[in-house]
Design an enzyme around this catalytic site. Structure first.
Site, PDB file in Angstrom:
ATOM      1  CG  ASP A  28       1.490   4.931  -2.986  1.00  0.00           C
ATOM      2  OD1 ASP A  28       2.229   5.973  -2.479  1.00  0.00           O
ATOM      3  OD2 ASP A  28       2.522   4.337  -3.514  1.00  0.00           O
ATOM      4  CE1 TYR A 148      11.051   7.919  -7.453  1.00  0.00           C
ATOM      5  CE2 TYR A 148      10.549   5.819  -6.831  1.00  0.00           C
ATOM      6  CZ  TYR A 148      10.004   7.010  -6.733  1.00  0.00           C
ATOM      7  OH  TYR A 148       9.363   7.866  -5.831  1.00  0.00           O
ATOM      8  CE  LYS A 179       8.071   9.995  -5.402  1.00  0.00           C
ATOM      9  NZ  LYS A 179       6.940   9.178  -4.779  1.00  0.00           N
TER      10      LYS A 179
END
Length: 269
Positions: A28, A148, A179
């Site tokens: 992406d 994140y 993730k």
């Protein structure tokens, strides 16, 4: 007897070997970084990733429309719903550019959302995550959250205590797979995994001081459920070989592959 639901069926497609482990290859980056290949070579890159043994690819909705459907018979499709570019005043401000229903119409097996904890727009991103999670429940679609620690309030994004908080946020807001980045020191990633009731996969990142195989082995050794590696795959001299090596580490045994000649990076860029 286990009751199958739309979500559980789609989750099973995200692990080609049926072992609950995952090798995602995000492609992406054309929104956030610019093109990774022209369209003809992008198609060849997808072939190499699928033949190499990736469990799923991650792309935006527009790219999903031009993928050869035959490839998706052998590899799951994750449609990414978040975007930002480096040209914005705040590149950490991820916004929704798609919805769960659109992804279902495209045949997606899952959707993904990016959230930067510690960014100036953290509140809006968390709200978006909650809305997408609700949509995933309605449509029976698994949700991969790329969460994140990133922004002006983050001093050490690899801190294990901070990462344990990050993955807990994802789990508490209805995510199915989270993730995040790999902890430093690496053995502390085991604490991050232990804090999460959902599978944790780690990003490959840009640091090439450690070999891809060593990084993958360390991640799986700490209990991570898999990997999500994009740049170090599509920038590899032989992308199929990189994916095959990663798939063997993630799943613990080789994946059958064709005898077609491997394509070099020059052949796909």
């Amino acid at each position: 007897m286990t009751t199958l639901t739309g979500k559980s069926l789609r989750l099973s497609r995200l692990s080609r070997r049926g072992d609950g482990r995952f090798l995602f290859v995000p492609l992406d980056h054309s929104v956030s970084d610019g093109p990774i290949a022209d369209m003809r070579r992008y198609g060849r890159l997808l072939e190499e990733v699928v033949i190499g043994g990736a469990d799923a690819i991650v792309v935006h909705k527009g790219r999903a429309r031009v993928i050869d459907p035959n490839l998706l018979a052998r590899c799951a499709l994750v449609v990414h719903l978040s975007a930002s570019t480096p040209h914005a005043p705040d590149s950490n401000a991820k916004v929704l550019v798609g919805g769960v229903e659109e992804a279902v119409q495209l045949g997606a097996d899952a959707v993904s959302v990016h959230v930067n904890i510690g960014s100036d727009t953290e509140a809006e991103q968390l709200a978006d995550l909650g809305r997408v999670a609700a949509g995933c429940e309605r449509w029976g679609v698994p949700l991969l959250a790329m969460v994140y620690p990133r922004g002006p309030r983050i001093e050490n994004p690899a801190d294990a205590t901070l990462l344990a908080h990050v993955v807990s946020i994802a789990a508490d807001l209805g995510v199915d797979i989270v993730k995040t980045v790999f902890a430093a020191p690496s053995h502390r990633m085991a604490d991050v995994v232990a804090a999460s009731p959902i599978p944790v996969v780690v990003a490959g990142g840009k640091d090439e001081r450690q070999s891809l195989a060593d990084f993958a082995t360390a991640a799986i050794g700490t209990g991570c459920a898999g990997l999500a590696i994009g740049r170090r795959v599509f920038n590899h001299a032989v992308p199929r070989r990189a994916v095959r090596e990663l798939a063997e580490i993630v799943h613990g045994h080789p994946h059958p592959h064709t005898d077609q000649p491997e394509l070099t990076r020059e052949g796909v860029r």
